[in-house]
Scaffold this motif. Sequence first.
Motif, PDB file in Angstrom:
ATOM      1  N   ALA A  80       0.828  -1.206   0.000  1.00 41.55           N
ATOM      2  CA  ALA A  80       0.000   0.000   0.000  1.00 41.55           C
ATOM      3  C   ALA A  80       0.864   1.258   0.000  1.00 41.55           C
ATOM      4  N   CYS A  81       1.973   1.239   0.741  1.00 38.75           N
ATOM      5  CA  CYS A  81       2.882   2.397   0.781  1.00 38.75           C
ATOM      6  C   CYS A  81       3.487   2.660  -0.598  1.00 38.75           C
ATOM      7  N   LEU A  82       4.021   1.608  -1.218  1.00 35.19           N
ATOM      8  CA  LEU A  82       4.641   1.775  -2.532  1.00 35.19           C
ATOM      9  C   LEU A  82       3.591   2.163  -3.576  1.00 35.19           C
ATOM     10  N   GLY A 131      -2.425  -4.655  -1.721  1.00 33.69           N
ATOM     11  CA  GLY A 131      -2.138  -3.429  -0.973  1.00 33.69           C
ATOM     12  C   GLY A 131      -1.748  -2.282  -1.889  1.00 33.69           C
ATOM     13  N   ALA A 132      -0.986  -2.584  -2.960  1.00 32.16           N
ATOM     14  CA  ALA A 132      -0.577  -1.537  -3.907  1.00 32.16           C
ATOM     15  C   ALA A 132      -1.799  -0.890  -4.550  1.00 32.16           C
ATOM     16  N   ILE A 404      -0.861  13.183  -0.151  1.00 30.58           N
ATOM     17  CA  ILE A 404      -1.596  12.097   0.500  1.00 30.58           C
ATOM     18  C   ILE A 404      -0.762  10.825   0.457  1.00 30.58           C
ATOM     19  N   ALA A 405      -0.217  10.533  -0.715  1.00 28.10           N
ATOM     20  CA  ALA A 405       0.588   9.322  -0.881  1.00 28.10           C
ATOM     21  C   ALA A 405       1.828   9.359   0.000  1.00 28.10           C
ATOM     22  N   PHE A 406       2.484  10.510   0.040  1.00 24.01           N
ATOM     23  CA  PHE A 406       3.727  10.640   0.804  1.00 24.01           C
ATOM     24  C   PHE A 406       3.485  10.415   2.294  1.00 24.01           C
ATOM     25  N   PHE A 407       2.509  11.116   2.847  1.00 18.24           N
ATOM     26  CA  PHE A 407       2.279  10.985   4.292  1.00 18.24           C
ATOM     27  C   PHE A 407       1.688   9.630   4.643  1.00 18.24           C
ATOM     28  N   TYR A 408       0.850   9.106   3.761  1.00 17.12           N
ATOM     29  CA  TYR A 408       0.335   7.759   3.995  1.00 17.12           C
ATOM     30  C   TYR A 408       1.480   6.752   4.018  1.00 17.12           C
TER      31      TYR A 408
END
Length: 479
Positions: A80-82, A131-132, A404-408
């Motif tokens: 999910a992070c990547l 997750g991605a 959003i992506a960065f902080f998540y």
Amino acid sequence: MSSDVEIGTVTTNIPARLDRLPWARFHWMVIIGLGTVWILDGLEVTIVGSMSEALKPADTGLGMSNFDIGLAGAVYVAGACLGALVFGQLTDRFGRKKLFIITLVLYTIATVLTAFSMNPMWYFVCRFFTGAGIGGEYAAINSAIDELIPKDYRGRVDVVINGSFWVGAAAGALLTLPLLDPTLVNPAYGWRIAFGLGAVLAVGVLLVRRHVPESPRWLFIHGREDEAEEVVDDIEKRISADGHDLAEPEGTITVRQRRSIGMGLIAKTVFASYPKRTLVCFALFVGQAFLYNAFFFTYGDTLTTFLGVKQTGGYIAVFAVSNFLGALLLSKLFDTVGRRPMIAGTYLLSGVLLAITGLILGNLTAITLTAAGAVIFFFASAGASSAYLTVSEIFPMETRAMCIAFFYAIGTAAGGITGPLLFGALIQNASGSGDITKIAIGYYIGAVLMIIGGVIQAVFGVKAERQSLEDIAKPLTAA
């Protein structure tokens, strides 16, 4: 010519036109088409949590250990992070709609393949790509929702939509009850069917999502103002046809259009222009990510390992309902009482309650632990949902999805990957003695992180309620 070179200048009243709209059927379509991603995530996470025992037998499951269960949770979050980082950048570059279609398709394919897992490695790989897809959804969906929902409703809509994770969680918990009952379904197939149900829901969501338009705010900033006008005209016609009177929009904005924004400018904006906001978002995401991913990914394992529970679905369903009710019942206060007091209050209260639960953990039964979790996460759910709301609205539009992506990704990597691994290891080490108090350290860490997040929000939080996105954070391209 570089893609981030200015391509023109336009003055538009599109943000004012969108923000003055009354609530209408169009906005419900946006919620159904886009907001259901959290239901899918909740379904996924709960199915995994509920079937921890079903995955352990080598003959009917995959021969996984307690540590493997925690590792699977960490792999899902790592994906999910990547996915958030990769698809977040693409969302800001190529538009919200293309990416919220692509990410949903990726999720659907990966979750179907999970149902056909033949060994733990196959399962881990499928969980990573599932997750991605979900991580990419977070960036694309939060951006689109905030740019389409009127300013007076943005807070409550975001909190409820993010809280709808728990609708999926409750559904997943209840669905696993019959599917994991060996008297009803062959144990070798029940957990596989459970994964397939997520794909069925995803296909239904995709059919609705096709009708959600591209963000007009994204369009006019990227040199496609004619398309933006067409989208807003269509939205206004739909709402007028439903019998609503539209007020005259007030105010315009002039922007220097670009095809895309360079990563260097995005980084400068986040760290140099808004350092206090960056600190707030980091603290909120780390706290909620550790709290939820640590507690919830391993909650079913805790019940079965220490408290003699055979079927965890019913317990998780109660826990999930409480979470959704917290987001639903408290959501309006984020628009009325305000962002700063509500976010700080929910973080601080849930942190203190979690610490108290850790202290009395040895005296709790499955029922009382579930009750304690329901009370804690009634407040934590609204707070965690507001973390996504915060990062989505307090940075400039051109950087929204990437922020959003960065902080998540950063927050979740710090809290969401370490959390399941830590809890998985704690449960593994304590399972021999059966001493549940040995996992209390995880509760204390989660409590401290939530309290720190609440304090930082109380000091540096942004007053964003009922304000236009362009007033909260001026677009980088504004003339």
